[in-house]
Design an enzyme around this catalytic site. Structure first.
Site, short mmCIF file in Angstrom:
data_model
loop_
_atom_site.label_atom_id
_atom_site.label_comp_id
_atom_site.label_asym_id
_atom_site.label_seq_id
_atom_site.Cartn_x
_atom_site.Cartn_y
_atom_site.Cartn_z
N GLY A 42 17.57 25.60 45.98
CA GLY A 42 18.86 26.09 45.77
C GLY A 42 18.96 27.46 46.10
N GLY A 43 17.76 28.15 46.48
CA GLY A 43 17.86 29.54 47.04
C GLY A 43 18.70 30.51 45.97
CB CYS A 45 23.89 29.92 45.86
SG CYS A 45 25.09 29.53 45.26
N GLY A 184 31.57 48.57 45.08
CA GLY A 184 32.60 47.87 44.58
C GLY A 184 33.17 46.80 45.15
CD GLU A 206 32.61 50.69 47.81
OE1 GLU A 206 32.71 51.19 49.04
OE2 GLU A 206 32.06 49.58 47.21
CB SER A 268 26.26 45.62 43.16
OG SER A 268 26.95 44.59 43.73
N GLY A 270 25.33 44.69 48.66
CA GLY A 270 25.06 43.59 49.74
C GLY A 270 23.59 43.10 49.82
CG ASP A 311 23.22 34.40 52.89
OD1 ASP A 311 24.19 33.89 53.13
OD2 ASP A 311 23.04 34.76 51.59
CG HIS A 448 57.95 22.67 36.47
ND1 HIS A 448 57.96 23.89 36.72
CD2 HIS A 448 58.54 22.28 35.34
CE1 HIS A 448 58.74 24.42 35.90
NE2 HIS A 448 58.91 23.50 34.86
#
Length: 468
Positions: A42-43, A45, A184, A206, A268, A270, A311, A448
């Site tokens: 599953g790595g 993810c 960010g 960021e 975070s 990357g 990846d 709708h």
């Protein structure tokens, strides 16, 4: 002497989304498949990525719903969080999905090897360091699906307690009082949203001029305004220079700005390809300066019979892109015509509150690409279903290229921000990828009342006529 275990039609190195999808798809086509995985099926993810993150974001959604229940006439009192139960449920979801993938692999007769796979000349793969022992297998073809790992930044050594990455924050023992999130982008904004909803005072730092780089400016502004309204502090255009542990927490130093005291720091920034120990000696497989496996438009490496997906190649790091690349690779291995992926049109989903989903050009990127564009946007504040569910924040924005007559023609970008937009993007993604025109899509009948009506209203408006 390393024993030779067997020969396969295809050997896949890596059991994440790209790898297990290749194994399952290949097996369904009748190929004899082997899958080598050194850590977990599953790595990232399934285990420490999109699945546990979205499970915690759904917990935050339930918490918000209970908080706002009184407006519907339901008096549930002030909700209380039992974080231990939250963690148990998160892990149960992960375990069930990982078990499901493993069962599928075994059901399709995929041979699974536990250990680290390295590729050598002649499409030989050696396996070591796991329960399968030291084994060598060969394949008529090999697919490299080595995945990625979190990036770090200088001055922030990860200890898993004060400084953590996505791997650690998904298993925190308790909700922190304060948190600084460095980055960010999509992952950083998801963590910021989740933690803030659970009561954490969050600051997002960021380095770029805006959060959510790559997202259309109108959609990103909606998220930033929502964050501000919920007490999330967002600082853009800032650079961190390190931190100094203090009183059980730490102080984050910001270049040219005031330091920030916090309980935890979430880095975070990357992910990077996990390609440092793939072997590759004597092969034509090349690794570029950033660590990515070099491939062509059909995921073929420089070595005959060797493909790479997911990846570890320089494409959008999204599980569903890995799935698509796996199909391209197996199709090529079968000798069938393979269709290259148009990476500029793949669907994206960001699961913060409010959600973001998009496919195709932003307004700015379309103009930079030379398009003369028409853009239309409609807000959920006027949508009946949004009013019913009590979530009216956000908009739908559609970008079309002008036709020869000066009217809106082909749809080249669809951007959504608001309630459940990650579930609504389908028709927008189809419109972009099928190169549909505004006039063609405007004929679709929207049910709708639904949130997806807003997409129809936005397209219809671009024809020069409108209902709402």
């Amino acid at each position: 002497m390393v024993p030779t275990a067997d020969h396969f039609d295809v050997v896949v190195i890596g059991g994440g989304p790209g790898g297990y999808a290749a194994a399952l798809y290949g097996a369904s086509a009748g190929l004899n498949m082997a899958l080598v995985e050194k850590r977990w099926i599953g790595g990232t993810c399934l285990n420490v990525g999109c699945i546990p993150a979205k499970e915690l974001l759904e917990t935050a959604h339930v918490y918000r719903t209970v908080q706002e229940a009184a407006s519907f006439g339901i008096n549930a009192g002030e909700p209380q969080v039992d974080w231990s139960v939250t963690m148990q449920r998160k892990q149960a979801v992960v375990d069930e999905l990982v078990g499901g993938v493993t069962t599928l692999l075994k059901g399709r007769k995929v041979t699974i090897y536990d250990g680290h796979g390295r590729l050598h000349a002649g499409r030989r793969v050696t396996i070591s360091g796991g329960e399968s022992g030291d084994v060598e297998v060969t394949g008529d073809a090999v697919i490299i699906a080595a995945g990625s790992e979190v990036r770090s930044i200088p001055g922030f050594d990860v200890d898993g307690k004060i400084v953590m990455t996505s791997d650690e924050v998904l298993s925190i023992p308790e909700v922190p009082g304060t948190a600084v999130i460095i980055g960010g982008g999509a992952i950083g904004c998801e963590f910021a949203s989740m933690l803030a909803d659970m009561g954490t005072q969050v600051t997002v730092l960021e380095v770029l001029p805006k959060i959510l780089p790559g997202v259309d400016k109108d959609a990103a502004q909606v998220v930033e305004r929502s964050f501000k309204k919920r007490g999330i502090e967002v600082r853009t255009g800032v650079k961190v220079t390190g931190h100094e542990p203090s009183d059980g927490g730490t102080v984050v130093n910001v270049e040219g700005g005031d330091p920030i005291k916090t309980d935890v720091v979430v880095v975070s920034v990357g992910r990077k390809p996990a390609t440092e120990d793939l072997g590759l000696d004597g092969t034509g497989v090349q690794i570029d300066e950033r660590g990515f496996v070099v491939v062509d438009e059909l995921c073929r490496t420089g070595e005959q019979g060797v493909w790479a997906v997911g990846d570890c190649i320089n494409t959008p790091q999204l599980a569903h892109v890995g799935f698509a690349e796996a199909i391209v690779a197996i199709t090529g291995i079968l000798g069938e015509p393979a269709v290259p992926i148009d990476y500029g049109r793949v669907p994206w989903g960001i699961y913060c509150q409010p959600e973001v989903a998009f496919a195709g050009h932003t307004e700015d990127s379309a103009k930079e690409a030379g398009f003369d564009v028409v853009a239309s946007k409609h807000r959920y504040s006027a949508n009946s279903r949004a009013k019913i569910i009590g979530d009216q924040e956000g908009l739908v924005k559609i970008i079309a290229a002008k036709g020869p007559d000066g009217r809106a023609g082909q749809i080249i970008g669809v951007h959504m921000v608001g309630p459940w937009v990650t579930e609504q993007l389908g028709q927008g993604y189809l419109a972009v990828n099928w190169e549909a025109t505004v006039d063609e899509v405007a004929q679709f009948i929207q049910p709708h009342p639904t949130l997806s009506e807003l997409f129809g209203d936005t397209v219809l408006d671009m024809t020069g006529r409108r209902l709402h």
